[in-house]
Design a protein around this motif. Structure first.
Motif, mmCIF file in Angstrom:
data_model
loop_
_atom_site.group_PDB
_atom_site.id
_atom_site.type_symbol
_atom_site.label_atom_id
_atom_site.label_comp_id
_atom_site.label_asym_id
_atom_site.label_seq_id
_atom_site.Cartn_x
_atom_site.Cartn_y
_atom_site.Cartn_z
ATOM 1 N N GLN A 16 0.846 -1.233 0.057
ATOM 2 C CA GLN A 16 -0.044 0.193 -0.075
ATOM 3 C C GLN A 16 0.871 1.490 0.150
ATOM 4 N N ALA A 17 2.040 1.163 0.568
ATOM 5 C CA ALA A 17 2.929 2.262 0.830
ATOM 6 C C ALA A 17 3.535 2.846 -0.434
ATOM 7 N N LEU A 18 3.503 1.727 -1.511
ATOM 8 C CA LEU A 18 4.149 2.127 -2.821
ATOM 9 C C LEU A 18 3.313 3.361 -3.569
ATOM 10 N N ASP A 66 5.894 7.366 2.319
ATOM 11 C CA ASP A 66 7.623 7.844 2.075
ATOM 12 C C ASP A 66 7.759 8.462 0.908
ATOM 13 N N PRO A 67 7.524 9.879 0.964
ATOM 14 C CA PRO A 67 7.568 10.516 -0.187
ATOM 15 C C PRO A 67 8.720 10.349 -1.356
ATOM 16 N N ARG A 68 10.035 10.238 -0.908
ATOM 17 C CA ARG A 68 11.028 9.632 -1.655
ATOM 18 C C ARG A 68 10.945 8.467 -2.430
ATOM 19 N N ALA A 69 10.581 7.181 -1.622
ATOM 20 C CA ALA A 69 10.024 6.168 -2.111
ATOM 21 C C ALA A 69 9.180 5.988 -3.036
ATOM 22 N N THR A 70 7.770 6.628 -2.819
ATOM 23 C CA THR A 70 6.599 6.695 -3.881
ATOM 24 C C THR A 70 7.315 7.635 -5.105
ATOM 25 N N SER A 71 8.051 8.700 -4.874
ATOM 26 C CA SER A 71 8.701 9.348 -6.134
ATOM 27 C C SER A 71 9.409 8.496 -6.855
ATOM 28 N N LEU A 72 10.291 7.704 -6.321
ATOM 29 C CA LEU A 72 11.153 6.686 -7.254
ATOM 30 C C LEU A 72 10.262 5.673 -7.889
ATOM 31 N N PHE A 73 9.155 5.199 -6.956
ATOM 32 C CA PHE A 73 8.317 4.267 -7.805
ATOM 33 C C PHE A 73 7.462 4.884 -8.845
ATOM 34 N N VAL A 74 6.903 5.914 -8.365
ATOM 35 C CA VAL A 74 6.017 6.662 -9.823
ATOM 36 C C VAL A 74 7.027 6.846 -11.255
ATOM 37 N N SER A 83 18.310 -8.677 -4.036
ATOM 38 C CA SER A 83 18.262 -7.601 -5.336
ATOM 39 C C SER A 83 17.897 -6.238 -4.922
ATOM 40 N N VAL A 84 18.007 -5.531 -6.082
ATOM 41 C CA VAL A 84 17.398 -4.094 -5.832
ATOM 42 C C VAL A 84 15.936 -3.938 -5.522
ATOM 43 N N PRO A 85 15.110 -4.721 -6.051
ATOM 44 C CA PRO A 85 13.540 -4.501 -5.953
ATOM 45 C C PRO A 85 13.431 -5.033 -4.513
ATOM 46 N N SER A 86 14.169 -6.175 -4.118
ATOM 47 C CA SER A 86 13.909 -6.818 -2.639
ATOM 48 C C SER A 86 14.410 -5.525 -1.619
ATOM 49 N N ASN A 87 15.445 -4.944 -1.849
ATOM 50 C CA ASN A 87 16.161 -3.972 -0.840
ATOM 51 C C ASN A 87 14.816 -2.661 -1.001
ATOM 52 N N PHE A 88 14.669 -2.279 -2.184
ATOM 53 C CA PHE A 88 13.546 -1.131 -2.144
ATOM 54 C C PHE A 88 12.338 -1.582 -1.287
ATOM 55 N N PHE A 89 11.743 -2.680 -1.493
ATOM 56 C CA PHE A 89 10.576 -3.249 -1.106
ATOM 57 C C PHE A 89 10.646 -3.319 0.669
ATOM 58 N N ARG A 90 11.924 -3.581 0.935
ATOM 59 C CA ARG A 90 12.151 -3.800 2.382
ATOM 60 C C ARG A 90 12.219 -2.636 3.230
ATOM 61 N N ARG A 91 12.615 -1.581 2.407
ATOM 62 C CA ARG A 91 12.788 -0.185 3.089
ATOM 63 C C ARG A 91 11.303 0.533 3.020
ATOM 64 N N LEU A 92 10.388 0.201 2.498
ATOM 65 C CA LEU A 92 9.028 0.785 2.678
ATOM 66 C C LEU A 92 8.526 0.855 3.930
#
Length: 795
Positions: free
Chosen positions: A725-727, A732-740, A778-787
């Motif tokens: 949901q946090a995606l 997390d504005p920075r994480a959402t910005s990166l995902f968008v 992996s990069v996606p796994s690291n990104f997801f765990r930081r959400l």
């Protein structure tokens, strides 16, 4: 621990048997769960049991019997003697023309005489009973009767003296024939196998068919009340309504405001059984304090006045006058009765479009609504031959020796059956066959074996049977959907019981089962049809309501069946309905946990195989996977057909390994093999507990430990969902910005790049050689765990 050896585990499995089943003996109509089943539908009524031959003697009546020359009266009775077995009728006082209408059945296997002797005697209170006369039949001359032949007509026989030289005064009407257990006289006959039973115990050994009471849901919608006046008029009441039906008591919530016209609009659901013996008792009460309630109005309503709803159409509401009686001022010596004039607004109906659950939903045997108008035609016939038991253990002691008086109970749908009790036998043979109509194949028939402890004082005091509770020997469940149609299953089922010392085999139950399909099209249609009636989905009950209603339904069924003659006792009904299946058990928790683990075993195996492919553990397999992958990329239209073809081939391959017999109780699946003794002691503990404080503290700490692990797993699952949901939620504005931004770039790339290229690159990257892989996440796994998740907001 309670380890089970390989030999014992093998002994706990189902065994194939080859009984000598009888021929087809049509026997007219058989009473089924939903009505009479004719012989055309029940094609072979008695071909699932072994034939047992009996010598039947029907004693009808006597006439013109001589009186005693001393007293001038006669108290006649008849004694039937075959070898060492004797059966007696009841005696009549001062009657020369008595009518007994009683049948005696002697097992042919135990007959050691060539003659049948019927004596007529005069009962004497002090001296020896006086001999009046007798009739003798030669066993070789006794005719054989096979149903559906009409019953043998009884005849008058002149009585003979002791030596048989001359006739004496008086005649007796008798019928003697040789038959099987298919004879209609068999269920009510006196049996030589139970010759030692006396008094009321005779009624408790006969085979019987019971029908569960017809259960309804009673929905009471408490809307509002008017002019609710408490005794203390200084402040308005804070009212609530208490409703009672029999032993069931439910209450509405308190009206949020203090007013004389309270509003609730709340549903209260009860279970009621026909014929309706209880009334709906409504009481309006005022909450004066936390420990004191004041009754301000009351009304009794018979259930027969309420509408029976068969669908979702609304029910009209009605106003009812509440009554409260007190005493007015004295006028002379008379007291005036005061009638309370407040009213209550109700909408009450009997729900017939629901199925009232009276058993565990895991082992449900009937899914039809209460109203018979909503029943469909049966889709099949279930026939069960209850053959025998082998190797039963002694359940009680009589005359300082172990003994078992076993009977079997079968429950399916509304129909319960109980076999006759076989006295003092560890290998009883019943050979009784019963038939049920089947309305849904995804149902379960339950059979239980019990030890009869109600044989009219046959038990020795202090022998363990003084509690008068029929002991459970074991239980068998068979799901009809696991049976092939028109096939006779003859198996020996182990009777397993879990005791405080561990699982124990009490013997074996031999059955012959056949499921006959009447309409294949209707059966196929049912697999796409909702499991329960429509109202369960249009107006569903809450989980708490279902648990409470199921418990009340079980109690009503147990009480009603215990009032039959002979009674089907409460302990039997509760065991058959799995009353305690929802109680906490460490053993069940472990079993369910490992059931979940086994579900993921296939996924884990596939993931390990794919991991081996990716890491080139077997180069030939990896190369073949690359070839298959490239073919599917070149021809993407083959992906789905290949997937379905693969599943088809798996199904065909697994057909060779299908089960050849119905599933049975599995001690390994139930986690009964390695259960700790303390966990068993906890499972058999009373509720509330009766153990010492230190034991309860230890168990509570253990429960907290297990619950903590469960809590952690549930919390981790919630965390992963909240990270998804946090995606896009900008927590997390920075994480959402990166995902968008990533989504925008991915959309452009996917738009301008052919799908084949994307799939090819992704597949080759996933199948890359281990030397091109990193051991870091992996990069996606690291990104997801930081959400972020909402765990940060937990107290």
């Amino acid at each position: 621990m309670n380890p089970i050896s390989a030999h014992n585990h093998q002994d706990y499995k189902l065994k194939d048997t080859k009984p000598q089943l009888g021929e087809r003996w049509p026997h007219g109509g058989i009473r089924g769960g939903g009505g009479w089943i004719n012989s055309e539908r029940a094609t072979s009524t008695y071909d699932l049991v072994e034939q047992m031959f009996y010598l039947y003697v029907r004693v009808e009546k006597a006439r013109d019997l001589p009186t005693n020359p001393v007293t001038g009266n006669i108290d006649p009775y008849v004694e039937v003697k075959v070898g060492n077995y004797k059966g007696k009728t009841k005696h009549f006082e001062k009657k020369t023309y008595p009518e007994w209408k009683q049948v005696f059945a002697f097992s042919k296997d135990k007959i050691q005489s060539s003659a049948v002797e019927v004596f007529v005697r005069d009962r004497e209170m002090v001296a020896r009973d006086e001999y009046i006369g007798r009739v003798i039949f030669d066993m070789n001359e006794v005719p054989t009767r096979v149903p559906p032949d009409s019953p043998l007509a009884p005849q008058w026989y002149r009585l003979e003296d002791r030596r048989g030289d001359s006739k004496v005064k008086g005649e007796v009407m008798l019928a003697v024939w040789m038959g099987t257990q298919a004879d209609e006289a068999f269920p009510e006959a006196w049996h030589s196998d139970a010759a030692s039973v006396r008094g009321e115990g005779v009624f408790n050994i006969r085979s019987k068919v019971y029908v569960s009471p017809k259960l309804w849901y009673l929905r009471v919608n408490v809307i509002e009340a008017q002019d609710v006046a408490p005794n203390d008029r200084s402040q308005p009441p804070q009212a609530f309504v208490k409703a009672q039906v029999g032993n069931q008591i439910l209450k509405t919530k308190l009206c949020p405001t203090r007013t004389t016209n309270p509003l609730w609009n709340e549903d209260l659901i009860f279970v009621a059984a026909e014929p309706f013996e209880e009334q709906l008792v409504l009481t309006v009460e005022n909450k004066m304090s936390s420990a004191k309630d004041e009754t301000v109005g009351r009304i009794n309503l018979p259930l027969t006045i309420f509408e029976r709803r068969l669908d979702h159409r609304p029910v009209h509401s009605k106003w009812f006058n509440l009554e409260k009686f007190g005493f007015g001022v004295l006028e002379g010596d008379k007291r005036h009765e005061l009638k309370f004039s407040s009213r209550i607004h109700l909408r009450v109906c009997l729900e017939g479009a629901y199925h009232v659950l009276d058993e565990s939903t895991m082992y449900i045997s009937d899914q039809r609504p209460t109203a018979r108008q909503l029943w469909k035609q049966p889709i099949g016939i279930l026939e069960v031959g209850i053959l025998s038991s082998q190797g039963l253990l002694p359940m009680k002691t009589n005359d300082d020796r172990g003994t078992t008086d076993a009977y079997c109970v079968a429950k399916y749908g509304l129909k319960w059956v109980r076999t006759r009790t076989i006295i003092d036998s560890f290998n009883p043979k019943w050979n009784e066959q019963y038939t049920w109509e089947v309305y849904d194949p995804c149902t379960v028939i339950t059979l239980g074996v019990f030890d009869n402890c109600h044989l009219g004082g046959n038990e020795k005091p202090g022998s363990g049977s003084g509690s008068k509770v029929d002991s459970r020997i074991g239980k068998v469940r068979i799901r009809l959907s696991t049976l092939e149609t028109d096939r006779i299953y003859t198996n020996s089922y182990p009777l397993l019981v879990l005791k405080p010392t561990g699982v124990k085999k009490m013997g074996e139950l031999q059955l012959a089962v056949r499921f006959t399909c009447l309409s294949l099209a209707s059966m196929i249609y049912l697999y796409g049809h909702p499991l329960l009636p429509k109202m369960h989905y249009l107006h569903p009950f809450t989980v708490n309501q279902l648990d409470s209603l199921r418990y009340q339904a079980m109690n009503i069924v147990a009480v009603r069946l215990s009032r039959a003659e002979p009674p089907l006792r409460k302990e039997v009904v509760e065991y058959m309905l799995d009353v305690d299946s929802h109680m906490w058990s460490m053993r069940r928790s472990k079993a369910n946990f490992f059931r979940i683990v086994s579900l993921f075993s296939g996924v884990i195996s596939i993931s390990k195989w794919l991991g081996d492919v990716c890491y080139w553990k077997n180069p030939i397999t990896t190369i073949l996977v690359h070839v298959l992958f490239l073919i599917l990329i070149c021809y993407p239209e083959l992906i789905l057909p290949t997937l379905f073809l693969y599943m088809f081939l798996i199904g065909i391959w697994n057909y060779r390994f299908r089960s050849r017999h119905p599933p049975n109780m599995d001690t390994k699946l139930s986690w009964a093999e390695g259960v700790h003794p303390d966990e068993l002691d906890e499972e058999f503990d009373t509720f509330p507990t009766s153990r010492q404080q230190d034991v309860v503290r230890m168990r509570y700490d253990r429960l907290r430990s297990v619950a903590g692990r469960i809590q952690t797993v549930v919390g981790d699952m919630a965390t992963q969902g909240e990270r998804f949901q946090a995606l896009l939620s900008w927590r997390d504005p920075r994480a959402t910005s990166l995902f968008v931004i990533f989504c925008l770039i991915a959309a452009i790339v996917l738009y301008v790049t052919p799908f084949k290229i994307i799939a090819l690159v992704a597949g080759l990257f996933w199948l890359r050689h281990p030397r091109f892989r990193s051991k870091l996440p992996s990069v996606p796994s690291n990104f997801f765990r930081r959400l972020p998740s909402r765990a940060d907001s937990m107290l």
